[in-house]
Design a protein around this motif. Structure first.
Motif, PDB file in Angstrom:
ATOM      1  N   LEU A 144      38.318  21.736  54.845  1.00  0.00           N
ATOM      2  CA  LEU A 144      36.781  22.714  56.020  1.00  0.00           C
ATOM      3  C   LEU A 144      35.809  23.012  54.881  1.00  0.00           C
ATOM      4  O   LEU A 144      35.115  23.407  56.327  1.00  0.00           O
ATOM      5  CB  LEU A 144      37.958  23.729  56.486  1.00  0.00           C
ATOM      6  N   MET A 145      35.317  23.538  54.253  1.00  0.00           N
ATOM      7  CA  MET A 145      35.359  24.244  53.775  1.00  0.00           C
ATOM      8  C   MET A 145      33.599  23.157  53.870  1.00  0.00           C
ATOM      9  O   MET A 145      32.735  23.517  53.101  1.00  0.00           O
ATOM     10  CB  MET A 145      35.163  24.271  51.890  1.00  0.00           C
ATOM     11  N   ARG A 146      34.184  21.684  53.151  1.00  0.00           N
ATOM     12  CA  ARG A 146      32.814  20.743  53.296  1.00  0.00           C
ATOM     13  C   ARG A 146      32.194  20.317  55.166  1.00  0.00           C
ATOM     14  O   ARG A 146      31.263  19.928  54.550  1.00  0.00           O
ATOM     15  CB  ARG A 146      33.527  19.757  52.602  1.00  0.00           C
ATOM     16  N   ARG A 147      32.877  21.299  55.932  1.00  0.00           N
ATOM     17  CA  ARG A 147      32.112  21.694  57.043  1.00  0.00           C
ATOM     18  C   ARG A 147      31.399  22.049  57.222  1.00  0.00           C
ATOM     19  O   ARG A 147      30.467  21.833  57.946  1.00  0.00           O
ATOM     20  CB  ARG A 147      33.547  20.226  58.188  1.00  0.00           C
ATOM     21  N   VAL A 148      31.268  23.182  56.233  1.00  0.00           N
ATOM     22  CA  VAL A 148      31.234  24.207  56.809  1.00  0.00           C
ATOM     23  C   VAL A 148      30.095  25.097  56.044  1.00  0.00           C
ATOM     24  O   VAL A 148      28.645  25.103  56.266  1.00  0.00           O
ATOM     25  CB  VAL A 148      32.427  25.378  57.140  1.00  0.00           C
ATOM     26  N   PHE A 149      29.810  23.927  54.815  1.00  0.00           N
ATOM     27  CA  PHE A 149      29.347  24.040  53.877  1.00  0.00           C
ATOM     28  C   PHE A 149      28.623  22.458  53.957  1.00  0.00           C
ATOM     29  O   PHE A 149      28.475  21.694  52.935  1.00  0.00           O
ATOM     30  CB  PHE A 149      29.411  24.577  52.811  1.00  0.00           C
ATOM     31  N   PRO A 150      27.374  21.650  55.280  1.00  0.00           N
ATOM     32  CA  PRO A 150      27.335  20.439  54.612  1.00  0.00           C
ATOM     33  C   PRO A 150      26.731  20.392  53.481  1.00  0.00           C
ATOM     34  O   PRO A 150      25.914  20.770  53.382  1.00  0.00           O
ATOM     35  CB  PRO A 150      26.965  20.290  55.997  1.00  0.00           C
ATOM     36  N   GLY A 151      26.459  18.963  52.634  1.00  0.00           N
ATOM     37  CA  GLY A 151      25.378  18.886  51.867  1.00  0.00           C
ATOM     38  C   GLY A 151      25.336  19.921  49.977  1.00  0.00           C
ATOM     39  O   GLY A 151      25.564  19.697  49.480  1.00  0.00           O
ATOM     40  N   LEU A 152      26.353  20.465  49.937  1.00  0.00           N
ATOM     41  CA  LEU A 152      27.319  21.629  49.202  1.00  0.00           C
ATOM     42  C   LEU A 152      27.785  20.597  48.266  1.00  0.00           C
ATOM     43  O   LEU A 152      28.994  19.911  48.733  1.00  0.00           O
ATOM     44  CB  LEU A 152      27.982  22.550  49.527  1.00  0.00           C
ATOM     45  N   PRO A 153      27.293  20.125  47.001  1.00  0.00           N
ATOM     46  CA  PRO A 153      28.151  19.241  45.981  1.00  0.00           C
ATOM     47  C   PRO A 153      29.377  19.574  45.756  1.00  0.00           C
ATOM     48  O   PRO A 153      29.830  20.363  45.446  1.00  0.00           O
ATOM     49  CB  PRO A 153      27.845  19.022  44.762  1.00  0.00           C
ATOM     50  N   THR A 154      30.250  18.245  45.952  1.00  0.00           N
ATOM     51  CA  THR A 154      32.278  18.593  46.446  1.00  0.00           C
ATOM     52  C   THR A 154      32.342  19.353  44.945  1.00  0.00           C
ATOM     53  O   THR A 154      33.515  20.213  45.573  1.00  0.00           O
ATOM     54  CB  THR A 154      32.740  17.216  46.326  1.00  0.00           C
ATOM     55  N   LEU A 179      25.314  27.546  65.325  1.00  0.00           N
ATOM     56  CA  LEU A 179      23.403  26.833  66.197  1.00  0.00           C
ATOM     57  C   LEU A 179      22.581  26.793  64.962  1.00  0.00           C
ATOM     58  O   LEU A 179      21.719  26.298  65.337  1.00  0.00           O
ATOM     59  CB  LEU A 179      23.782  27.348  66.950  1.00  0.00           C
ATOM     60  N   VAL A 180      21.931  28.185  64.499  1.00  0.00           N
ATOM     61  CA  VAL A 180      20.664  27.899  63.750  1.00  0.00           C
ATOM     62  C   VAL A 180      20.704  26.708  62.775  1.00  0.00           C
ATOM     63  O   VAL A 180      19.637  26.445  62.618  1.00  0.00           O
ATOM     64  CB  VAL A 180      20.658  29.880  63.575  1.00  0.00           C
ATOM     65  N   GLN A 181      21.482  26.393  61.725  1.00  0.00           N
ATOM     66  CA  GLN A 181      21.371  25.791  61.105  1.00  0.00           C
ATOM     67  C   GLN A 181      21.833  24.306  61.758  1.00  0.00           C
ATOM     68  O   GLN A 181      21.354  23.548  60.454  1.00  0.00           O
ATOM     69  CB  GLN A 181      22.887  25.763  59.785  1.00  0.00           C
ATOM     70  N   LYS A 182      22.235  24.035  63.213  1.00  0.00           N
ATOM     71  CA  LYS A 182      22.718  22.602  63.458  1.00  0.00           C
ATOM     72  C   LYS A 182      23.088  21.690  63.055  1.00  0.00           C
ATOM     73  O   LYS A 182      23.715  21.429  62.025  1.00  0.00           O
ATOM     74  CB  LYS A 182      20.771  21.844  63.562  1.00  0.00           C
ATOM     75  N   ILE A 183      24.597  22.760  62.384  1.00  0.00           N
ATOM     76  CA  ILE A 183      25.414  22.476  62.245  1.00  0.00           C
ATOM     77  C   ILE A 183      26.652  21.261  62.491  1.00  0.00           C
ATOM     78  O   ILE A 183      26.594  21.565  64.381  1.00  0.00           O
ATOM     79  CB  ILE A 183      26.700  23.121  61.423  1.00  0.00           C
ATOM     80  N   ARG A 184      27.006  20.122  62.594  1.00  0.00           N
ATOM     81  CA  ARG A 184      28.133  19.007  63.622  1.00  0.00           C
ATOM     82  C   ARG A 184      28.854  19.566  63.785  1.00  0.00           C
ATOM     83  O   ARG A 184      29.844  19.319  63.023  1.00  0.00           O
ATOM     84  CB  ARG A 184      27.778  17.956  62.439  1.00  0.00           C
ATOM     85  N   LEU A 185      29.156  20.699  65.092  1.00  0.00           N
ATOM     86  CA  LEU A 185      30.188  20.753  65.991  1.00  0.00           C
ATOM     87  C   LEU A 185      31.260  19.773  66.376  1.00  0.00           C
ATOM     88  O   LEU A 185      32.383  20.281  66.137  1.00  0.00           O
ATOM     89  CB  LEU A 185      29.580  21.955  66.593  1.00  0.00           C
TER      90      LEU A 185
END
Length: 429
Positions: free
Chosen positions: A82-92, A194-200
């Motif tokens: 879940l964290m990888r989707r909530v914080f997209p772009g953060l190195p694994t 919504l502000v960060q345009k995360i892919r929901l």
């Protein structure tokens, strides 16, 4: 800073109101009543802090067993996808990821002592990826919003306050606080996303959002409404009237489920410690000592805030505040008992200590098992202290621009408060 302002205002406004009442009505009893409130508040604050000692000692000890047995690491592994989707772009493999998961897991389990250091470490590690030092990145902003929302699985401090105030069942707010804090997290996440345009629409993210929301909705529905009523409502496509359970039955089922989950968690922690060959007794003793220290450290804070609230109430200030709030919300259809808990809601984003004092005042004035007392506890446990969280984490790494953190965190607060009101109406009316 905020606590200082709140504390001084309670005294100064109370003093001015007392003086005005003395001059305008020649009420010679107002100043003796305010003076008596200082002694009563000091005594009550001291007794309350000491009363918390047993509950905090027990729960900090139990939670320490879970921590040493690896409960946080286990929960961290569950949350990792879940964290990888909530914080997209953060190195694994970035160390910030592990620190954030540890922070969230510790918060859920009520381990504040473990959550704060992990949160500060996460912010510092995220700062290493910041191309604009002084301005919060999307990852830092999302982390602060979610921490301010704070999902609560074990509302230890609220249950301890209820136990100290002689509630008939201190754990009856367990499930309602869980749902209210989930509403806070959901509102904060969606607003920031919504502000960060995360892919929901990500499948894993949707599974978590829909799954957890649906599970909580099902549990609440099964507790509040009869099974046959739910079946008829579903069969009619939502046109049939839902048949509610009697209030006593709702409260009984909710309490049984909440206390059952708590006991199951205790047994799980002890079982995990046994399997992993952790000395559970030593871990419990170590955590219990921390709980004892925490309770003793609360003495000056509880005495200070309860004296200030007592002076404010004795001056008539609380009555004026409550009457003014009721005029503003009476049109909503909420029961009149609601208004006594509103001061806790207004104080919560500003000051954790102030909100705690207002919660204690509500339980003392109206009773711990009253609708007002329980609603005040739900409001206290529904979210974290927004301004403190933002100031703590932003200040730790010198952020000057937090961008959308404050508005999104306040949206989380509102969602948590709405959830608290709804849960109070469903479970305690």
């Amino acid at each position: 800073m905020i606590m200082n302002v709140v504390w001084l205002l309670l005294f100064f406004v109370g003093g001015l109101l007392g003086l005005w009442k003395f001059i305008s009505t020649s009420d010679a009893t107002i100043f003796p009543a305010m003076a008596k409130a200082t002694f009563d508040g000091a005594k009550g604050g001291f007794e309350l802090a000491l009363g918390l000692t047993g509950a905090l000692t027990l729960w900090m000890g139990i939670l320490k067993v879970g921590e040493d047995a690896g409960a946080i690491r286990l929960l961290s592994r569950v949350l990792a996808p879940l964290m990888r989707r909530v914080f997209p772009g953060l190195p694994t493999e970035h160390p910030a990821s592990g620190s954030m998961v540890l922070n969230f897991a510790a918060n859920m389990l009520g381990l504040d002592n473990a959550a704060t250091p992990a949160g500060l470490k996460a912010m510092k590690e995220l700062e290493t990826l910041n191309p604009n030092p002084g301005t919060a990145t999307d990852h830092q902003a999302m982390f602060m919003v979610l921490h301010a929302a704070s999902l609560t699985l074990f509302p230890v401090s609220v249950m301890a306050l209820r136990a100290t105030n002689k509630a008939s069942n201190p754990a009856d707010i367990f499930l309602p606080i869980l749902v209210a804090s989930a509403c806070s997290v959901l509102g904060g996440f969606l607003s920031a996303a919504l502000v960060q345009k995360i892919r929901l629409r990500d499948p894993i993210l949707l599974t978590w959002l829909v799954g957890v929301s649906g599970l909580l909705a099902c549990i609440v529905s099964l507790i509040r409404f009869t099974p046959m009523g739910l079946l008829n409502w579903i069969a009619s496509g939502g046109s049939a009237v839902l048949e509610s359970r009697p209030h006593q039955q709702v409260e009984s089922i909710s309490t049984a489920l909440g206390t059952g989950l708590m006991l199951a968690a205790i047994l799980f922690f002890l079982g995990l410690a046994t399997v992993r060959k952790i000395n559970a007794w030593d871990a419990f003793s170590e955590g219990a000592k921390e709980g004892f220290k925490t309770a003793i450290q609360l003495v000056p804070f509880m005495v200070g805030i309860l004296v200030a609230v007592g002076v404010f109430r004795a001056s008539g200030g609380m009555d004026i505040l409550v009457a003014g709030i009721w005029k503003c919300i009476s049109w909503t259809g909420l029961p009149p008992e609601t208004v006594g808990a509103i001061p806790t809601m207004l104080m919560k984003p500003l000051s954790g200590g102030g909100a705690r004092g207002m919660t204690v005042d509500a339980m003392t004035t109206y009773g711990p098992d009253s609708f007002t007392g329980r609603l005040s506890c739900l409001l206290q446990g529904s979210t974290d202290t927004t301004l403190y969280v933002i100031a703590l984490y932003a200040g730790a790494i010198g952020l000057k621009r937090t961008r959308h953190v404050l508005p999104c965190a306040l949206i989380a607060d509102i969602c948590g408060f709405v959830g608290a009101f709804v849960m109070a109406m469903l479970f305690f009316r």
